[in-house]
Design a protein around this motif. Structure first.
Motif, PDB file in Angstrom:
ATOM      1  N   VAL A 178      37.449  38.370  36.199  1.00 29.90           N
ATOM      2  CA  VAL A 178      36.087  38.765  36.570  1.00 29.90           C
ATOM      3  C   VAL A 178      35.834  38.296  38.002  1.00 29.90           C
ATOM      4  N   HIS A 179      35.366  39.243  38.840  1.00 29.87           N
ATOM      5  CA  HIS A 179      35.155  38.976  40.265  1.00 29.87           C
ATOM      6  C   HIS A 179      33.690  38.676  40.535  1.00 29.87           C
ATOM      7  N   ILE A 180      33.444  37.607  41.266  1.00 33.32           N
ATOM      8  CA  ILE A 180      32.066  37.213  41.589  1.00 33.32           C
ATOM      9  C   ILE A 180      31.896  37.202  43.112  1.00 33.32           C
ATOM     10  N   GLU A 239      49.272  39.420  44.062  1.00 28.90           N
ATOM     11  CA  GLU A 239      48.088  39.024  43.308  1.00 28.90           C
ATOM     12  C   GLU A 239      47.797  37.534  43.433  1.00 28.90           C
ATOM     13  N   SER A 240      46.549  37.190  43.060  1.00 26.21           N
ATOM     14  CA  SER A 240      46.068  35.808  43.193  1.00 26.21           C
ATOM     15  C   SER A 240      46.855  34.835  42.309  1.00 26.21           C
ATOM     16  N   THR A 241      46.821  33.587  42.704  1.00 22.93           N
ATOM     17  CA  THR A 241      47.311  32.494  41.869  1.00 22.93           C
ATOM     18  C   THR A 241      46.321  32.334  40.714  1.00 22.93           C
ATOM     19  N   GLU A 298      41.680  41.075  49.193  1.00 23.85           N
ATOM     20  CA  GLU A 298      42.701  40.588  50.125  1.00 23.85           C
ATOM     21  C   GLU A 298      44.097  40.571  49.500  1.00 23.85           C
ATOM     22  N   THR A 299      44.176  40.623  48.140  1.00 23.11           N
ATOM     23  CA  THR A 299      45.497  40.555  47.481  1.00 23.11           C
ATOM     24  C   THR A 299      46.031  41.960  47.227  1.00 23.11           C
ATOM     25  N   VAL A 300      45.431  42.630  46.241  1.00 29.57           N
ATOM     26  CA  VAL A 300      45.808  44.016  45.925  1.00 29.57           C
ATOM     27  C   VAL A 300      44.503  44.746  45.588  1.00 29.57           C
ATOM     28  N   PHE A 311      45.594  43.095  24.512  1.00 31.86           N
ATOM     29  CA  PHE A 311      45.810  41.644  24.435  1.00 31.86           C
ATOM     30  C   PHE A 311      45.823  40.988  25.814  1.00 31.86           C
ATOM     31  N   ASP A 312      45.771  41.799  26.868  1.00 28.31           N
ATOM     32  CA  ASP A 312      45.928  41.252  28.225  1.00 28.31           C
ATOM     33  C   ASP A 312      44.558  41.168  28.922  1.00 28.31           C
ATOM     34  N   PRO A 313      43.983  39.967  29.054  1.00 24.61           N
ATOM     35  CA  PRO A 313      42.610  39.841  29.559  1.00 24.61           C
ATOM     36  C   PRO A 313      42.485  40.128  31.053  1.00 24.61           C
TER      37      PRO A 313
HETATM   38  O1  TXA Z   1      44.700  39.258  42.951  1.00 24.39           O
HETATM   39  C1  TXA Z   1      44.375  39.511  41.793  1.00 24.39           C
HETATM   40  O2  TXA Z   1      44.294  38.624  40.916  1.00 24.39           O
HETATM   41  C2  TXA Z   1      44.059  40.965  41.427  1.00 24.39           C
HETATM   42  C3  TXA Z   1      42.813  41.396  42.215  1.00 24.39           C
HETATM   43  C4  TXA Z   1      42.359  42.797  41.862  1.00 24.39           C
HETATM   44  O3  TXA Z   1      41.811  40.452  42.023  1.00 24.39           O
HETATM   45  N1  TXA Z   1      43.883  41.133  40.031  1.00 24.39           N
HETATM   46  C5  TXA Z   1      44.910  41.059  39.160  1.00 24.39           C
HETATM   47  O4  TXA Z   1      44.548  41.296  37.835  1.00 24.39           O
HETATM   48  O5  TXA Z   1      46.061  40.824  39.486  1.00 24.39           O
HETATM   49  P1  TXA Z   1      45.611  41.570  36.689  1.00 24.39           P
HETATM   50  O6  TXA Z   1      44.798  42.003  35.516  1.00 24.39           O
HETATM   51  O7  TXA Z   1      46.638  42.510  37.156  1.00 24.39           O
HETATM   52  O8  TXA Z   1      46.204  40.158  36.369  1.00 24.39           O
HETATM   53  C6  TXA Z   1      45.404  39.166  35.743  1.00 24.39           C
HETATM   54  C7  TXA Z   1      46.264  38.108  35.130  1.00 24.39           C
HETATM   55  C8  TXA Z   1      47.024  38.623  33.903  1.00 24.39           C
HETATM   56  O9  TXA Z   1      48.327  38.052  33.910  1.00 24.39           O
HETATM   57  C9  TXA Z   1      46.195  38.082  32.742  1.00 24.39           C
HETATM   58  O10 TXA Z   1      46.969  37.886  31.571  1.00 24.39           O
HETATM   59  C10 TXA Z   1      45.684  36.770  33.326  1.00 24.39           C
HETATM   60  O11 TXA Z   1      45.410  37.053  34.669  1.00 24.39           O
HETATM   61  N2  TXA Z   1      44.455  36.322  32.665  1.00 24.39           N
HETATM   62  C11 TXA Z   1      43.233  36.904  32.693  1.00 24.39           C
HETATM   63  N3  TXA Z   1      42.357  36.225  31.931  1.00 24.39           N
HETATM   64  C12 TXA Z   1      43.029  35.168  31.407  1.00 24.39           C
HETATM   65  C13 TXA Z   1      42.674  34.102  30.539  1.00 24.39           C
HETATM   66  N4  TXA Z   1      41.448  33.985  30.027  1.00 24.39           N
HETATM   67  N5  TXA Z   1      43.639  33.198  30.213  1.00 24.39           N
HETATM   68  C14 TXA Z   1      44.877  33.316  30.724  1.00 24.39           C
HETATM   69  N6  TXA Z   1      45.284  34.318  31.558  1.00 24.39           N
HETATM   70  C15 TXA Z   1      44.368  35.239  31.883  1.00 24.39           C
END
Ligand code: TXA
Ligand code: MG
Length: 332
Positions: A68-70, A181-183, A36-38, A63-65
């Motif tokens: 995980v989608h459930i 993207e999600s909060t 629903e976000t991207v 370094f950028d984690p």
């Molecule tokens: O809406 C969304 O969140 C989308 C859809 C596909 O679900 N996903 C998304 O993922 O935007 P991404 O990888 O673009 O952004 C994930 C953010 C990044 O800023 C990352 O650093 C942070 O979440 N993140 C992930 N795991 C983390 C953790 N263990 N601690 C802190 N920040 C984390």
């Protein structure tokens, strides 16, 4: 999985293609799918080799984690070593939905997913295709947004293909309905810290679950490694109206991303992201508009500021990051 060099397989999302896509995930491949976000770029969260391919394909730093989608609350114990009552309260209220919760990680989650952190980010997306894909794959799916690192996030399947040619399979589920993207929140017991703003606001969370409190000493909480000053950047210079513009700027060379529909004269292109100052409508259209202005023949993109209320906070966060590398601060 598709043989190397073959074009990416793109299929309308339906029960047949979702099963095909799940097979690709099971075999260690990469599937782009709508939420629903991207759009996300997914791999089996427990297959470290497949997850490594996500980083390579996106050119994302390790370094950028990842999130995980459930598809079910029953997946939580596979991923976390500790859950709090507040997680279940949040899940009841906001899942499936655009809220990602960072929790202590289970030892079984590969370190590559969490970039070596002791925490894991988890979300249950509010999209039938995404939920069915996770379910059919038989494993939680690690997925960042399906764009090259630092570039504009994808809100339809064409945006994905434009940026990522080397993936195995794309489930085309049309335009996403939220658009940003999600909060992301970090949770420790009853303490909460917002790591990334999105459609769900801190005010909404605190109102829905009064036992939660905003962290007073945020230093004890994770920072979000991916929250860099520059992100979401179009390939053309983007400026926020009110910030300094370059000397050679003219409206005839520029596209305006309009919020108020006022002072639009003289621009080469005007993108009306909302007709009646509706921030949700603006959010849905923002990334699509940036993609299309990137491809247009304008030299500059300027974005009008939006009120920093509700989802407006997340919109301004994305605009400031998109403009950063073109601003004086970003270029010195
Ligand atoms: O809406 C969304 O969140 C989308 C859809 C596909 O679900 N996903 C998304 O993922 O935007 P991404 O990888 O673009 O952004 C994930 C953010 C990044 O800023 C990352 O650093 C942070 O979440 N993140 C992930 N795991 C983390 C953790 N263990 N601690 C802190 N920040 C984390
Ligand atoms: Mg992203």
């Amino acid at each position: 999985m598709k043989p190397h060099g073959e074009p990416v397989i793109v299929r309308p999302a339906n029960s047949v293609s979702i099963i095909e896509a799940a097979e690709v995930i099971k075999q260690g491949g990469l599937v782009a799918f709508p939420t629903e976000t991207v759009y996300g770029l997914g791999a089996d969260a427990f297959n470290a080799m497949s997850v490594a391919k996500i980083f390579e394909t996106k050119k994302r730093p390790f370094f950028d984690p990842l999130i995980v989608h459930i598809s079910s609350i029953n997946d939580l114990p596979k991923l976390t070593s500790e859950t709090y009552d507040s997680v279940f309260l949040l899940a009841e209220k906001f899942w499936p939905g655009p809220l990602t919760i960072v929790l202590p990680k289970a030892a079984e989650v590969p370190d590559i997913v969490t970039a070596g952190l002791e925490t894991v980010a988890i979300r249950m997306p509010d999209h039938k295709v995404a939920l069915d894909l996770v379910r059919e794959s038989g494993s939680p799916i690690a997925a960042p947004s399906a764009n090259r690192f630092g570039c504009i996030s994808p809100t339809d399947a064409c945006h994905v293909i434009k940026q990522l040619a080397e993936i195995d399979y794309v489930l085309d589920g049309g335009r996403t309905t939220i658009g940003i993207e999600s909060t992301v929140i970090h949770l420790k017991g009853n303490m909460i810290r917002v790591l990334r703003h999105g459609a769900v606001t801190l005010e909404e969370i605190l109102k829905a679950i009064p036992s939660l409190h905003e962290a007073i000493e945020p230093d004890n909480f994770n920072a979000s490694p991916g929250m860099l000053k520059s992100h979401y950047s179009p390939e053309k210079p983007l400026f926020i109206l009110g910030d300094p513009l370059p000397q050679n700027f003219t409206r005839e060379d520029a596209a305006l991303l309009s919020f108020s529909c006022k002072d639009t004269h003289g621009y080469k292109i005007v993108e009306y992201l909302t007709k009646d100052r509706n921030l949700h409508e603006y959010a849905v259209n923002l990334f699509a508009s940036l993609h299309s202005m990137e491809e247009s023949d304008v030299k500059f993109i300027v974005a009008e500021k939006v009120p920093e209320q509700g989802i407006g906070v997340a919109i301004m966060d994305r605009l400031k990051k998109a403009a950063y590398k073109y601003s004086r601060e970003g270029s010195c």
